[in-house]
Design a protein around this motif. Structure first.
Motif, PDB file in Angstrom:
ATOM      1  N   HIS A  24      96.231  36.844  76.121  1.00  0.00           N
ATOM      2  CA  HIS A  24      96.755  37.461  74.887  1.00  0.00           C
ATOM      3  C   HIS A  24      98.253  37.782  75.061  1.00  0.00           C
ATOM      4  O   HIS A  24      99.057  37.531  74.170  1.00  0.00           O
ATOM      5  N   GLY A  69      86.437  45.006  59.998  1.00  0.00           N
ATOM      6  CA  GLY A  69      87.109  45.941  59.094  1.00  0.00           C
ATOM      7  C   GLY A  69      88.608  45.737  58.932  1.00  0.00           C
ATOM      8  O   GLY A  69      89.160  46.047  57.886  1.00  0.00           O
ATOM      9  N   GLY A  70      89.272  45.215  59.980  1.00  0.00           N
ATOM     10  CA  GLY A  70      90.732  45.120  59.970  1.00  0.00           C
ATOM     11  C   GLY A  70      91.306  44.421  58.742  1.00  0.00           C
ATOM     12  O   GLY A  70      92.106  45.018  58.000  1.00  0.00           O
ATOM     13  N   SER A 103      97.655  41.135  64.139  1.00  0.00           N
ATOM     14  CA  SER A 103      97.861  40.337  62.919  1.00  0.00           C
ATOM     15  C   SER A 103      98.031  41.262  61.703  1.00  0.00           C
ATOM     16  O   SER A 103      98.274  40.800  60.596  1.00  0.00           O
ATOM     17  N   ASN A 104      97.929  42.579  61.912  1.00  0.00           N
ATOM     18  CA  ASN A 104      98.111  43.554  60.834  1.00  0.00           C
ATOM     19  C   ASN A 104      99.591  43.607  60.398  1.00  0.00           C
ATOM     20  O   ASN A 104     100.482  43.898  61.209  1.00  0.00           O
TER      21      ASN A 104
HETATM   22  O1  KG4 Z   1      91.349  39.753  69.335  1.00  0.00           O
HETATM   23  P1  KG4 Z   1      90.155  39.719  68.437  1.00  0.00           P
HETATM   24  O2  KG4 Z   1      89.974  38.506  67.562  1.00  0.00           O
HETATM   25  O3  KG4 Z   1      88.822  39.853  69.235  1.00  0.00           O
HETATM   26  C1  KG4 Z   1      88.623  40.737  70.281  1.00  0.00           C
HETATM   27  O4  KG4 Z   1      88.930  40.339  71.426  1.00  0.00           O
HETATM   28  O5  KG4 Z   1      88.188  41.876  69.980  1.00  0.00           O
HETATM   29  O6  KG4 Z   1      90.233  41.066  67.539  1.00  0.00           O
HETATM   30  C2  KG4 Z   1      89.270  41.387  66.563  1.00  0.00           C
HETATM   31  C3  KG4 Z   1      89.613  42.756  66.001  1.00  0.00           C
HETATM   32  C4  KG4 Z   1      88.579  43.312  65.025  1.00  0.00           C
HETATM   33  O7  KG4 Z   1      88.258  44.629  65.401  1.00  0.00           O
HETATM   34  C5  KG4 Z   1      89.285  43.276  63.667  1.00  0.00           C
HETATM   35  O8  KG4 Z   1      88.870  44.309  62.786  1.00  0.00           O
HETATM   36  C6  KG4 Z   1      90.737  43.419  64.070  1.00  0.00           C
HETATM   37  O9  KG4 Z   1      90.851  42.695  65.271  1.00  0.00           O
HETATM   38  N1  KG4 Z   1      91.644  42.868  63.071  1.00  0.00           N
HETATM   39  C7  KG4 Z   1      92.549  43.606  62.372  1.00  0.00           C
HETATM   40  C8  KG4 Z   1      93.183  42.732  61.464  1.00  0.00           C
HETATM   41  N2  KG4 Z   1      92.660  41.487  61.646  1.00  0.00           N
HETATM   42  C9  KG4 Z   1      91.730  41.590  62.620  1.00  0.00           C
HETATM   43  N3  KG4 Z   1      92.832  44.924  62.433  1.00  0.00           N
HETATM   44  C10 KG4 Z   1      93.777  45.386  61.605  1.00  0.00           C
HETATM   45  N4  KG4 Z   1      94.430  44.625  60.693  1.00  0.00           N
HETATM   46  C11 KG4 Z   1      94.172  43.301  60.598  1.00  0.00           C
HETATM   47  N5  KG4 Z   1      94.815  42.572  59.713  1.00  0.00           N
END
Ligand code: KG4
Ligand code: ZN
Length: 338
Positions: free
Chosen positions: A120, A185-186, A279-280
């Protein structure tokens, strides 16, 4: 001694994405295939480990073949393999590692095990522009992790602080559940937040003075829950957009201030953000402006390289393969950071 490694096949199965990618010369992406299981897990409101493993078993062969096809190569053309070895869900990781070993050993190809978090942190080197300069401070924010690192080069990564309870992404997922919104939720919270007032509610920001680079999001989650329960019990209208905006603001405030504090303390000139939460839009914008105003460089990859993918694994793996950091025949996965 550095070796000549040109084409690397990356494989990622640490959570709920089955992914494979082909990288040439350590920087040119020839393919990047991601099979997400998110719809399957959405029914349960979160990742179900046993289902995740089974979905990886179903998908892995197709995903790897698709990545090789799109790159226009066969397995024999690959100079080395890079596979996520940990941290993550054990049952998911073993699918990727076993598959990668089965590809590499019969063909005598070198294979390296990649730390998912390091991958990452290196994801912004996949971008052609605005690549970070070492040393940098890296914020990794995802569903499973919220941590700050000092990164001196591709191999030296030092943990500066991490969450004591929930990860930031987990907080987004739990608040979505409280509000009756879908998983994950993100993305949905950030969309609703655009239409809400971020100063409508004053939610707590955990500062943790004794270990200022650590995080805590469970108090924030509880505060949101209590606020929602109070409004519902009083029969008042619940403006979901305002809750989302105020919650997001609290998360972003904490992530940004602690990241800048780490950059200042470690006297680095560059800041990097990575992981699904990176990505937020609100977080990206705030980090960008705050870094700029302090004369710091800032890099964050495109959202497709923020969430789990194998391109970042191939990139981190490329450097390891060049330095002969290879897996032994009996290498196992690891679930946690050590
Ligand atoms: O890195 P990832 O794809 O998988 C893990 O390794 O966890 O991250 C997934 C997380 C989820 O909790 C999702 O809600 C959050 O990233 N996420 C976001 C957004 N897009 C995905 N949180 C906030 N804002 C976003 N736009
Ligand atoms: Zn991840």
């Amino acid at each position: 001694m550095t070796k000549k490694i040109d084409i690397v096949l990356g494989i990622e199965t640490s959570c709920d994405e089955t992914a494979a990618a082909v990288l040439k010369g350590g920087e040119r992406l020839l393919s990047n295939v991601i099979a997400s299981q998110v719809e399957v897990h959405a029914e349960y409101g979160g990742v179900v480990p046993e289902i995740a493993s089974r979905k990886h078993v179903e998908a892995i062969d197709l995903v790897v073949k698709e990545a090789l096809d799109q790159a226009g190569i066969g397995l024999r053309d690959v100079d080395g393999l890079a596979v996520t070895q940990g941290p993550g869900l054990v049952g998911s990781l073993v699918v990727g590692l076993s598959y990668a070993k089965a590809c590499a050993f019969p063909l005598n190809k070198p294979i390296t095990g990649v730390n998912h978090i390091h991958a990452h942190l290196m994801a912004c080197f996949l971008e052609e522009e605005n690549r970070p300069e070492f040393p940098f401070v890296g914020l990794v924010v995802s569903g499973g992790h919220t941590s700050l690192y000092r990164v001196d080069d591709f191999f030296h990564v030092e943990l500066l602080g991490s969450t004591r309870d929930d990860a930031a992404g987990e907080a987004f997922d739990k608040v979505a559940k409280i509000l009756g919104l879908p998983y994950p939720g993100g993305p949905v919270i950030s969309k609703l937040a655009q239409k809400g007032r971020s100063d409508a509610f004053s939610f707590p920001r955990a500062r943790l003075p004794e270990t200022p680079l650590d995080f805590s999001f469970s108090g924030l989650k509880t505060a949101v829950l209590q606020t929602v329960q109070k409004i519902r019990a009083a029969g008042q209208e619940l403006v979901v957009e305002d809750i989302c905006a105020s919650f997001q603001e609290a998360v972003v405030d904490v992530l940004v201030s602690k990241t800048l504090e780490a950059a200042l303390e470690h006297k680095v000139k560059w800041v990097v953000a990575a992981g699904g939460v990176a990505s937020n839009e609100s977080l990206r914008k705030r980090l960008m402006t705050e870094c700029k105003s302090r004369g710091l460089g800032f890099s964050v990859p495109r959202p497709i390289f923020c969430t789990d993918n194998a391109a970042m694994v191939a990139l981190a793996g490329h450097h390891q393969l060049m330095n002969d950091m290879l897996l032994s025949d009996d290498a196992d996965v690891y679930s946690r950071l050590f």
